[in-house]
Design an enzyme around this catalytic site. Structure first.
Site, PDB file in Angstrom:
ATOM      1  N   PHE A 162     -50.426  40.855   9.996  1.00 18.56           N
ATOM      2  CA  PHE A 162     -50.319  40.245   8.668  1.00 18.56           C
ATOM      3  C   PHE A 162     -48.891  40.314   8.144  1.00 18.56           C
ATOM      4  O   PHE A 162     -48.375  39.351   7.572  1.00 18.56           O
ATOM      5  CB  PHE A 162     -51.272  40.971   7.708  1.00 18.56           C
ATOM      6  CG  PHE A 162     -51.410  40.328   6.362  1.00 18.56           C
ATOM      7  CD1 PHE A 162     -52.313  39.300   6.153  1.00 18.56           C
ATOM      8  CD2 PHE A 162     -50.631  40.763   5.297  1.00 18.56           C
ATOM      9  CE1 PHE A 162     -52.439  38.706   4.903  1.00 18.56           C
ATOM     10  CE2 PHE A 162     -50.743  40.172   4.043  1.00 18.56           C
ATOM     11  CZ  PHE A 162     -51.652  39.139   3.847  1.00 18.56           C
ATOM     12  N   GLY A 163     -48.271  41.463   8.365  1.00 17.82           N
ATOM     13  CA  GLY A 163     -46.907  41.655   7.857  1.00 17.82           C
ATOM     14  C   GLY A 163     -46.636  43.119   7.591  1.00 17.82           C
ATOM     15  O   GLY A 163     -47.479  43.979   7.879  1.00 17.82           O
ATOM     16  N   VAL A 185     -46.026  46.813   5.743  1.00 15.93           N
ATOM     17  CA  VAL A 185     -46.744  47.571   4.711  1.00 15.93           C
ATOM     18  C   VAL A 185     -45.801  48.642   4.151  1.00 15.93           C
ATOM     19  O   VAL A 185     -45.105  49.325   4.913  1.00 15.93           O
ATOM     20  CB  VAL A 185     -48.009  48.249   5.307  1.00 15.93           C
ATOM     21  CG1 VAL A 185     -48.818  48.951   4.222  1.00 15.93           C
ATOM     22  CG2 VAL A 185     -48.890  47.233   6.032  1.00 15.93           C
ATOM     23  N   ASP A 234     -63.506  42.706  13.230  1.00 11.17           N
ATOM     24  CA  ASP A 234     -62.234  43.220  13.756  1.00 11.17           C
ATOM     25  C   ASP A 234     -62.243  44.747  13.741  1.00 11.17           C
ATOM     26  O   ASP A 234     -61.272  45.382  13.340  1.00 11.17           O
ATOM     27  CB  ASP A 234     -61.069  42.663  12.921  1.00 11.17           C
ATOM     28  CG  ASP A 234     -59.769  42.672  13.711  1.00 11.17           C
ATOM     29  OD1 ASP A 234     -59.809  42.799  14.954  1.00 11.17           O
ATOM     30  OD2 ASP A 234     -58.693  42.549  13.089  1.00 11.17           O
TER      31      ASP A 234
HETATM   32  N1  LIG Z   1     -53.995  51.511   2.644  1.00 16.32           N
HETATM   33  C1  LIG Z   1     -53.137  52.021   3.536  1.00 16.32           C
HETATM   34  N2  LIG Z   1     -52.661  53.275   3.390  1.00 16.32           N
HETATM   35  C2  LIG Z   1     -51.809  53.799   4.282  1.00 16.32           C
HETATM   36  N3  LIG Z   1     -51.362  53.150   5.365  1.00 16.32           N
HETATM   37  C3  LIG Z   1     -51.784  51.894   5.573  1.00 16.32           C
HETATM   38  C4  LIG Z   1     -52.685  51.260   4.669  1.00 16.32           C
HETATM   39  N4  LIG Z   1     -52.928  50.005   5.117  1.00 16.32           N
HETATM   40  C5  LIG Z   1     -52.234  49.875   6.248  1.00 16.32           C
HETATM   41  N5  LIG Z   1     -51.539  50.993   6.540  1.00 16.32           N
HETATM   42  C6  LIG Z   1     -50.679  51.225   7.706  1.00 16.32           C
HETATM   43  O1  LIG Z   1     -49.823  50.116   7.873  1.00 16.32           O
HETATM   44  C7  LIG Z   1     -49.692  49.800   9.245  1.00 16.32           C
HETATM   45  C8  LIG Z   1     -49.979  48.326   9.462  1.00 16.32           C
HETATM   46  O2  LIG Z   1     -51.342  48.084   9.150  1.00 16.32           O
HETATM   47  P1  LIG Z   1     -52.021  46.672   9.353  1.00 16.32           P
HETATM   48  O3  LIG Z   1     -53.442  46.834   9.017  1.00 16.32           O
HETATM   49  O4  LIG Z   1     -51.248  45.635   8.647  1.00 16.32           O
HETATM   50  O5  LIG Z   1     -51.828  46.376  10.895  1.00 16.32           O
HETATM   51  P2  LIG Z   1     -52.586  46.921  12.167  1.00 16.32           P
HETATM   52  O6  LIG Z   1     -53.976  47.312  11.782  1.00 16.32           O
HETATM   53  O7  LIG Z   1     -51.744  47.978  12.785  1.00 16.32           O
HETATM   54  O8  LIG Z   1     -52.625  45.694  13.107  1.00 16.32           O
HETATM   55  P3  LIG Z   1     -53.606  44.433  13.008  1.00 16.32           P
HETATM   56  O9  LIG Z   1     -52.774  43.323  12.494  1.00 16.32           O
HETATM   57  O10 LIG Z   1     -54.036  44.225  14.390  1.00 16.32           O
HETATM   58  O11 LIG Z   1     -54.727  44.786  12.063  1.00 16.32           O
HETATM   59  C9  LIG Z   1     -50.610  50.713  10.042  1.00 16.32           C
HETATM   60  O12 LIG Z   1     -49.850  51.743  10.587  1.00 16.32           O
HETATM   61  C10 LIG Z   1     -51.528  51.275   8.988  1.00 16.32           C
HETATM   62  O13 LIG Z   1     -51.886  52.582   9.280  1.00 16.32           O
END
Ligand SMILES: Nc1ncnc2c1ncn2[C@@H]1O[C@H](COP(=O)(O)OP(=O)(O)OP(=O)(O)O)[C@@H](O)[C@H]1O
Ligand SMILES: [Mg+2]
Length: 466
Positions: free
Chosen positions: A125-126, A128, A244
């Site tokens: 998505f981008g 964080v 997912d």
């Molecule tokens: N609410 C949150 N609190 C703390 N860390 C978060 C939170 N949401 C996302 N992260 C962290 O940000 C990072 C990116 O998360 P994101 O869900 O965007 O991608 P992903 O799950 O790694 O990949 P995908 O795009 O396949 O879902 C991860 O390391 C995740 O642990």
């Protein structure tokens, strides 16, 4: 489509569908089912809105889908129109969802200008970022840490995934779903603001070598929490298929309570007599159910398969797909599945990092359950309620050999005793540094691998079976 007594949100969605797509059939409301009992169900506890006696055996989540509005707006109600939903339409349709609408400027401020020191990580998505919100930003806001997710305009996901997240998570509330606090919808900018989960994702906790090994009971607690999240979605009044389920989408709070995040691919479940939803095949290699990859037919049992993969990851400490392993071991399910139902061979696949510190009976039962979840035929897989009922009692099994460290886990509020804030801070800094370094490489890889199209997943599956 017939619907019981409509809420203002539902009427708005129906009106919007008609005005943006005049060909859509008019929505019929079952007005005769209206009664004060349907408006105030809590005051007539043993009688349903339709006036029938409630069956004792009916699961609680079906009766009052706790945390959902009585008429949750379907994603398709708001997204299937030729004209995109304006920010005003969206905020109107989510009235009552308790979501804050932030400006880009406000979110810049809370993340210190999206600074690299606040960077947590990045997925499809981008990026964080960690931030902090309080009453100064908006009266009534509880002071708290937040995670701000920013849509990468050049990335593999877009407005549709952002909207799905806002519509699903905005309306669904449960202790095992991450809380969406608000969003920003300004020009081309799309951001999401969540409660901050201090232990990050299960993926980071389980597979990153620099982090302390997750003890068996903590792994089990995470599996139970995530299973409860899925149960809630599957048993909601309007069921949701998550689509997912994977280690990176399971976030952990300070007490290792698991919460599901990322509803960008979530789908409303089949309605009425339908047995499945037909969709474009989207998901992640190694986690998607075989029948879904082959046919595009999506059911709650597709989530159960993905749950089986994560349970296997927790048991083995290995990733669902690991290209760094010998070719026969790259796909975890293909390599490990046949060991799961044989207690004499289980020790060949159990995570060696656990150093034998687990309940043998607990591991055997969890392995047998993973085997059932991974059944080729969806009908042979258990439902998520059965999964919870099988796993939860295993938390009580204490036949665990003593090890070099002491920890407790179980009830809320209990935490590992060997982890402090300093460690977390150092770890966050280290993660942030490594993540920034990897960001460019990762971005290029993501476009090819993580969320993939139907043809890619289908091809991968076919090549394996050839
Ligand atoms: N609410 C949150 N609190 C703390 N860390 C978060 C939170 N949401 C996302 N992260 C962290 O940000 C990072 C990116 O998360 P994101 O869900 O965007 O991608 P992903 O799950 O790694 O990949 P995908 O795009 O396949 O879902 C991860 O390391 C995740 O642990
Ligand atoms: Mg994610």
């Amino acid at each position: 489509m017939d619907a019981p007594f409509p809420s203002p949100l539902y009427i708005f969605a129906a009106w919007r569908r008609r005005t943006t797509n005049p060909k859509s059939p008019p929505t019929k409301f079952k007005m005769p089912s209206f009664s004060w009992k349907s408006l105030l169900p809590g005051c007539f506890s043993e009688t349903t809105a339709a006036g029938e006696r409630r069956k004792k055996s009916q699961p609680a989540a079906r009766r009052v889908a706790a945390g959902t509005s009585p008429q949750r707006i379907s994603f398709s109600d708001l997204s299937n129109s030729s004209t995109p939903l304006s920010p005003q339409d969206l905020s109107l349709s989510l009235v009552g969802a308790d979501l804050h609408i932030f400006s880009l400027e406000e979110l810049k401020t809370v993340t210190r200008g999206f600074s690299t020191s606040n960077f947590i990580g990045e997925g499809g998505f981008g990026p964080v970022y960690k931030g902090f919100i309080d009453e100064e930003l908006r009266p009534g806001l509880r002071p708290q840490a937040v995670a701000v997710k920013l849509l990468d305009l050049q990335g593999s996901q877009g407005h549709k995934e952002w909207l799905a997240e806002v519509i699903f998570l905005g309306q669904l509330r449960h202790p095992n779903l991450v809380k969406l606090i608000g969003y920003c919808y300004e020009d081309e900018h799309r951001l999401l603001v969540y409660e901050y989960m201090s232990k990050g994702s299960l993926e980071n906790r389980l597979f990153k070598k620099v982090i302390a090994v997750l003890p068996w009971l903590t792994r089990l607690k995470i599996a139970v929490g995530a299973a409860k999240g899925l149960t809630f979605l599957h048993e909601a009044e309007k069921p949701v298929i998550y689509r997912d389920f994977k280690a990176s989408n399971i976030l952990l709070d300070t007490d290792y309570k698991a919460k599901l995040s990322d509803f960008g691919l979530a789908k409303d479940g089949p309605q009425g007599d339908d047995t499945h939803v037909t969709t474009r095949v989207m998901g992640t290699h190694g986690y998607a159910a075989p029948e879904y990859i082959m046919t595009g037919h999506l059911t709650a049992k597709s989530d159960v398969f993905s749950f089986g993969v994560v349970l296997l990851e927790l048991l083995t400490g290995r990733r669902a797909v690991d290209k760094n392993r010998p070719s026969r071991q790259r796909n975890l399910v293909e390599w490990a599945k046949h060991y799961l139902c044989n207690p004499h061979k289980l020790d060949r696949i159990i995570d060696p990092a656990l150093e034998g510190q687990y309940s043998t009976k607990g591991v055997e039962k969890a392995a047998a359950l993973a085997y059932q979840c991974l059944a080729h035929s969806p009908k042979s897989r258990p439902n998520m309620r059965t999964v919870v009922e099988t796993l939860e009692p295993l938390l009580e099994l204490r036949d665990i050999p003593m090890g070099p460290f002491i920890f407790t886990v179980g009830g809320p509020g209990e935490t590992e005793k060997n982890e402090g804030d300093d460690e977390e801070m150092a770890e966050r800094k280290e993660n942030s540094r490594r993540n920034m370094q990897r960001r460019q490489r990762h971005k290029a890889r993501l476009l090819q691998s993580s969320v993939c199209t139907d043809t890619e997943l289908y091809r991968a599956q076919r090549n394996r079976s050839i």
